[in-house]
Design a protein around this motif. Sequence first.
Motif, PDB file in Angstrom:
ATOM      1  N   UNK A  99       0.837  -1.100  -0.062  1.00 58.68           N
ATOM      2  CA  UNK A  99       0.077   0.059   0.015  1.00 58.68           C
ATOM      3  C   UNK A  99       0.910   1.120   0.029  1.00 58.68           C
ATOM      4  N   UNK A 100       0.217   2.300  -0.663  1.00 54.60           N
ATOM      5  CA  UNK A 100       0.991   3.680  -0.683  1.00 54.60           C
ATOM      6  C   UNK A 100       0.413   4.755  -0.046  1.00 54.60           C
ATOM      7  N   UNK A 101       1.156   5.557   0.843  1.00 49.63           N
ATOM      8  CA  UNK A 101       0.515   6.574   1.269  1.00 49.63           C
ATOM      9  C   UNK A 101       0.755   7.852   0.626  1.00 49.63           C
ATOM     10  N   UNK A 109     -23.295  -0.176  15.805  1.00 49.45           N
ATOM     11  CA  UNK A 109     -23.522   1.257  14.866  1.00 49.45           C
ATOM     12  C   UNK A 109     -22.037   1.879  14.956  1.00 49.45           C
ATOM     13  N   UNK A 110     -21.364   1.685  15.952  1.00 55.19           N
ATOM     14  CA  UNK A 110     -20.278   2.591  16.289  1.00 55.19           C
ATOM     15  C   UNK A 110     -19.047   1.946  15.416  1.00 55.19           C
ATOM     16  N   UNK A 111     -19.075   0.938  14.718  1.00 55.06           N
ATOM     17  CA  UNK A 111     -17.832   0.323  14.092  1.00 55.06           C
ATOM     18  C   UNK A 111     -18.266   0.123  12.617  1.00 55.06           C
ATOM     19  N   UNK A 112     -17.378   0.735  11.778  1.00 58.09           N
ATOM     20  CA  UNK A 112     -17.535   0.837  10.585  1.00 58.09           C
ATOM     21  C   UNK A 112     -16.568   0.095   9.517  1.00 58.09           C
ATOM     22  N   UNK A 113     -16.597  -0.815   8.812  1.00 57.90           N
ATOM     23  CA  UNK A 113     -15.740  -1.580   8.043  1.00 57.90           C
ATOM     24  C   UNK A 113     -16.018  -1.218   6.528  1.00 57.90           C
ATOM     25  N   UNK A 114     -14.853  -1.121   5.892  1.00 52.80           N
ATOM     26  CA  UNK A 114     -14.885  -0.912   4.098  1.00 52.80           C
ATOM     27  C   UNK A 114     -13.873  -1.817   3.708  1.00 52.80           C
ATOM     28  N   UNK A 115     -14.144  -2.234   2.427  1.00 55.28           N
ATOM     29  CA  UNK A 115     -13.298  -2.887   1.412  1.00 55.28           C
ATOM     30  C   UNK A 115     -13.172  -2.103   0.236  1.00 55.28           C
ATOM     31  N   UNK A 116     -12.098  -1.525  -0.003  1.00 54.46           N
ATOM     32  CA  UNK A 116     -11.822  -0.569  -1.040  1.00 54.46           C
ATOM     33  C   UNK A 116     -10.562  -0.689  -1.695  1.00 54.46           C
ATOM     34  N   UNK A 117     -10.212  -0.228  -2.908  1.00 55.16           N
ATOM     35  CA  UNK A 117      -8.934  -0.106  -3.665  1.00 55.16           C
ATOM     36  C   UNK A 117      -8.489   1.143  -3.395  1.00 55.16           C
ATOM     37  N   UNK A 118      -8.774   2.280  -3.040  1.00 57.67           N
ATOM     38  CA  UNK A 118      -8.158   3.367  -2.787  1.00 57.67           C
ATOM     39  C   UNK A 118      -9.202   4.242  -1.680  1.00 57.67           C
ATOM     40  N   UNK A 170      -4.069  10.095   1.350  1.00 55.83           N
ATOM     41  CA  UNK A 170      -4.588   9.091   0.151  1.00 55.83           C
ATOM     42  C   UNK A 170      -3.872   7.747   0.311  1.00 55.83           C
ATOM     43  N   UNK A 171      -4.688   6.858   0.292  1.00 60.32           N
ATOM     44  CA  UNK A 171      -4.025   5.586   0.157  1.00 60.32           C
ATOM     45  C   UNK A 171      -4.393   4.866  -0.888  1.00 60.32           C
ATOM     46  N   UNK A 172      -3.517   4.089  -1.510  1.00 55.52           N
ATOM     47  CA  UNK A 172      -3.823   3.428  -2.772  1.00 55.52           C
ATOM     48  C   UNK A 172      -2.903   2.146  -2.569  1.00 55.52           C
ATOM     49  N   UNK A 173      -3.506   0.766  -3.579  1.00 52.49           N
ATOM     50  CA  UNK A 173      -2.869  -0.192  -3.634  1.00 52.49           C
ATOM     51  C   UNK A 173      -1.844  -0.650  -4.724  1.00 52.49           C
ATOM     52  N   UNK A 174      -0.766  -0.804  -4.536  1.00 55.30           N
ATOM     53  CA  UNK A 174       0.194  -1.195  -5.540  1.00 55.30           C
ATOM     54  C   UNK A 174       0.156  -2.858  -5.727  1.00 55.30           C
TER      55      UNK A 174
END
Length: 497
Positions: free
Chosen positions: A321-323, A445-454, A480-484
């Motif tokens: 991952x890249x910041x 409801x206080x917890x949030x979870x996402x699966x994303x590419x960026x 900004x986070x992205x996947x290599x």
Amino acid sequence: MTTGHRRRRIGVALGAVDRAVYDAVARSDSPLLDATMPRLTNAANYSRLWFAIAAGLVASRSASAQRGAARGVTSLAVSSIVTNQVAKRVWSRRRPIPDAVPLARVVRTPSSTSMPSGHSASAAAFAVGVGLENRKFGAALAPLAALVGVSRVATGAHYPADVVVGFGMGASIALVIGRVFPPMSVYRPVDHAPRWVPTRERSDGDGVVLVINPNSGSGSGERIIDEIRAHLPAAEIVTCGEGDDTTELLRAAAERAEVLAVGGGDGTVAAAADIARLAGLPLAVFPAGTFNHFAKDIGCATVADTVDAIRKGRAARVDLALLNGETAFINNANIGAYPQFVRFRERYEKTLGKPIASVYAMLHTLRRERPVRLRYRDTDNGDTTVTTSLFFLGTSVYETPGFAPAHRPRMDDGLLDVRILEVDRRFAKSRIMFSVLTGQLARSSLYRELRVTDFTVTSLDGPTTIALDGEIRTRCTTASFTVDHEGLVVFGSFERE
């Protein structure tokens, strides 16, 4: 008959049974009990028996046994505190008078109250804790734990009910810890083969250049160097000491290496991974840090694992991952309480040592945590603002929901695993704690979870600290986070016990 009267009668009857069983065991004339019970109960004093077994498990080559030892000792420690400092003060039951116990079987008993049995609680906590990670060893320890409980009755130290309650408390505490920090045994096997990269076999390590600090991992670096010299004699070893720039040593090593190897913690491994990625070199990771999360996830939990992968030429592509498009990391990024914890730990770890400094930093962080206001874009809900103390972003998806993720079944899924805990709503901390203890955090409801590419997140209070792979790496307002995707080739078996 009133309900209260009925309960008192049941209590009296149970007490009579308890004393009758105690008398039957205590008065039994048995040379076998006389010879074994005092020795067993004394061996379990101060948990010496369990610590000795834990040492044996750590010395084994079984990763699950080693995890079981750590979990068992942790469960035992928590159980001991709860039993001796809380439960015994609630139930002020007097210990039995051992007049009926044969003299050869009588042992010195503490002055503390009888209910519950601390020996029994520790025995159950340890056995269950080990069993959560390794069922075979847990099953083997269960009879020994039961015998420790029997020894407390046979030597006149406790009534049977004290032992039963102790067993229940110890087992329950181990199970609760297992819910908060799930064991590796709960992870689902994934029917996915990594994308293997053809690399030649290197039986003696030719072409490998290793950069390692001999003092890393509390001195384990020196041992690792000796093992590599013995098993990969053609490998070049570059040692770095205090004052050396590890990143510059890695860059110089990459210029002449066919395989760039590194020994260190996850922060050092991340730096090596970025250099290997840019140089187009495969990376070999030797576990020489405190936790070695990345090494374990690629199946290199030991030096022997990495040596075997290099010799056999087993390498595969994994994600980084890249910041902000520049800074690479291999495990995760954190905003909120964790960077505060790391900053405080680093301030004291050179003088106190990392374990003690970590405990001190944890207590400091819990007392003085400062939530961070963040804004991010959710594809379902648009721009979203939260106040959080716990923001986690992982490279690839981690197993188990919540904030104790420990394992990635895949290292090349092309996803970022985002987890956010909202803390500014009414009774938030109490609700979060209840959800964690009951294993229902994923439904809160206080917890949030996402699966994303960026993923892009903005701090609404100005620049905030970001920890990457357990180290403070940067401060910024917008991250900004992205996947290599499959950007790194790394040696490993990609199998876990």
